[in-house]
Design an enzyme around this catalytic site. Structure first.
Site, short mmCIF file in Angstrom:
data_model
loop_
_atom_site.label_atom_id
_atom_site.label_comp_id
_atom_site.label_asym_id
_atom_site.label_seq_id
_atom_site.Cartn_x
_atom_site.Cartn_y
_atom_site.Cartn_z
N ASP A 107 4.50 11.58 -3.36
CA ASP A 107 3.47 11.49 -4.40
C ASP A 107 3.61 12.61 -5.42
OD1 ASP A 107 2.55 9.47 -2.82
OD2 ASP A 107 0.48 10.15 -2.76
N SER B 34 -4.75 12.25 -5.71
CA SER B 34 -4.75 13.63 -5.19
C SER B 34 -3.52 14.37 -5.70
CB SER B 34 -4.82 13.64 -3.65
OG SER B 34 -3.69 13.01 -3.08
N ALA B 35 -2.36 13.74 -5.67
CA ALA B 35 -1.14 14.41 -6.14
C ALA B 35 -1.24 14.73 -7.63
CB ALA B 35 0.07 13.53 -5.88
O1 PMV Z 1 -2.33 6.99 -0.06
P1 PMV Z 1 -1.39 7.71 -0.96
O2 PMV Z 1 -1.36 7.18 -2.34
O3 PMV Z 1 -1.57 9.18 -0.94
O4 PMV Z 1 0.11 7.43 -0.43
C1 PMV Z 1 0.50 7.83 0.84
C2 PMV Z 1 1.91 7.45 1.12
C3 PMV Z 1 2.29 7.50 2.60
O5 PMV Z 1 3.65 7.09 2.67
C4 PMV Z 1 1.44 6.54 3.42
C5 PMV Z 1 2.13 8.89 3.20
C6 PMV Z 1 3.13 9.90 2.68
O6 PMV Z 1 2.88 11.10 2.91
O7 PMV Z 1 4.18 9.53 2.14
#
Ligand code: PMV
Length: 315
Positions: free
Chosen positions: A146, A103-104
């Site tokens: 992210d 997503s990022a």
């Molecule tokens: O699930 P991802 O890849 O979007 O990673 C989220 C990371 C968390 O630490 C769980 C949430 C955040 O906002 O940092």
């Protein structure tokens, strides 16, 4: 008129979830990326063509969030409704799955492509802020880790705060990793909310776990600076244990983590939101990387072989 932009995938190496509460985390861009291409579209709407390879059901599950994310970014960029007649295509070699920053990467790529298309000349810092707005469409209140990795690339020490702290960790030699995909689409917002609930209920237990996570971040930073792979691996294993304790791992994640260790990975842990999504294994040198990836694939799971610590994701 045309616009094109890129956003790196990422792997959180230490302290996903803990980072939401201001505990330092370490993240790396990986050598896989999403590309967004913007071109005119004969309509006053913004059309999105998502041509990324994806975990089954990922795109369907995220469709509403993706639309919300795009609207937030258009608003943050102050792009007027009359100018929104554009088509945005998403492509690139980062498959869309939970936990590797899909997503990022798409937010950063879209922000960059729109910036080029509308001649906005946005800086990396501005792109990062806009992508953060876009991330809110997916996560609610993301830590910002992210989009930071996805925008700047490389290996990054990240602390959420006001403002966030971001420091580069220099790693002279990138390290091979394997990312294993459980094939399960996970919802980061649900995982984050679960941790919050349990943390409030079991205050003392969680406090201890969180303080150990803080400690691990500092030890890991030192280990990266010393290029001490064994130590990095050990700390990853310990970090996974803490993530299990806060109940964000899953049967499939633990299964893949165990296979990776069995086949010689120096360390393995879930990466990202957990409850599904992806895990990461530290596998310095191509031979070990190949061996661990093959073992995971033999069990019927997809892998990505890439490196951490390369500047600009190794591109
Ligand atoms: O699930 P991802 O890849 O979007 O990673 C989220 C990371 C968390 O630490 C769980 C949430 C955040 O906002 O940092």
């Amino acid at each position: 008129m045309k616009g094109e932009g890129i956003g790196f995938g990422k792997a959180i190496l230490f302290n996903e979830h803990f980072v939401v509460y201001g505990i330092p985390a370490i993240v790396s861009a990986i050598g896989k990326y999403t590309i967004a291409r913007v071109e005119p579209y004969n309509n006053s709407e913004t059309k999105l063509d998502d041509n990324r390879d994806a975990t089954p059901k990922y795109k369907e599950d995220k469709l509403k969030q993706q639309r919300d994310s795009l609207n937030r970014m258009l608003k943050a960029m102050d792009i007027e409704a009359s100018k929104k007649g554009v088509k945005i295509e998403l492509a690139g070699n980062l498959y869309a799955a939970s936990g590797i920053g899909a997503s990022a990467a798409s937010c950063v790529a879209i922000a960059r492509a729109l910036s080029e298309y509308f001649n906005l000349n946005l800086s990396d810092d501005e792109i990062n802020n806009i992508a953060y707005e876009g991330e809110k469409g997916y996560h609610g209140t993301p830590s910002g880790i992210d989009n930071t990795a996805s925008t700047y690339g490389g290996l990054i020490w990240f602390e959420k705060g006001n403002p966030n702290t971001m420091e580069r960790i220099s790693l002279p030699n990138p390290i091979e990793i394997v990312i294993g995909n459980t094939g399960k689409v996970a919802d980061t917002a649900v995982a984050v909310a679960g941790v919050r609930e349990r943390k409030e209920k079991h205050h003392e237990k969680y406090h201890k776990i969180f303080e150990r996570a803080r400690n691990i971040a500092f030890l890991a930073r030192r280990a990266f600076q010393d290029e001490d792979h064994e130590e990095i691996g050990k700390l990853m294993n310990e970090n996974h244990k803490l993530l299990q304790q806060i109940e964000v791992s899953s049967r499939e994640l633990d299964f893949l983590v165990n296979i990776a260790r069995e086949y010689g990975a120096l360390g393995a842990k879930l990466t990202g939101g957990g409850l599904g999504g992806n895990m990461i294994a530290l596998t310095p040198e191509k031979e070990l990387q190949e061996k661990v990836a093959n073992a995971i694939e033999k069990e019927g799971f997809q892998t990505v072989k890439t490196v951490i610590g390369a500047s600009r994701g190794g591109l």
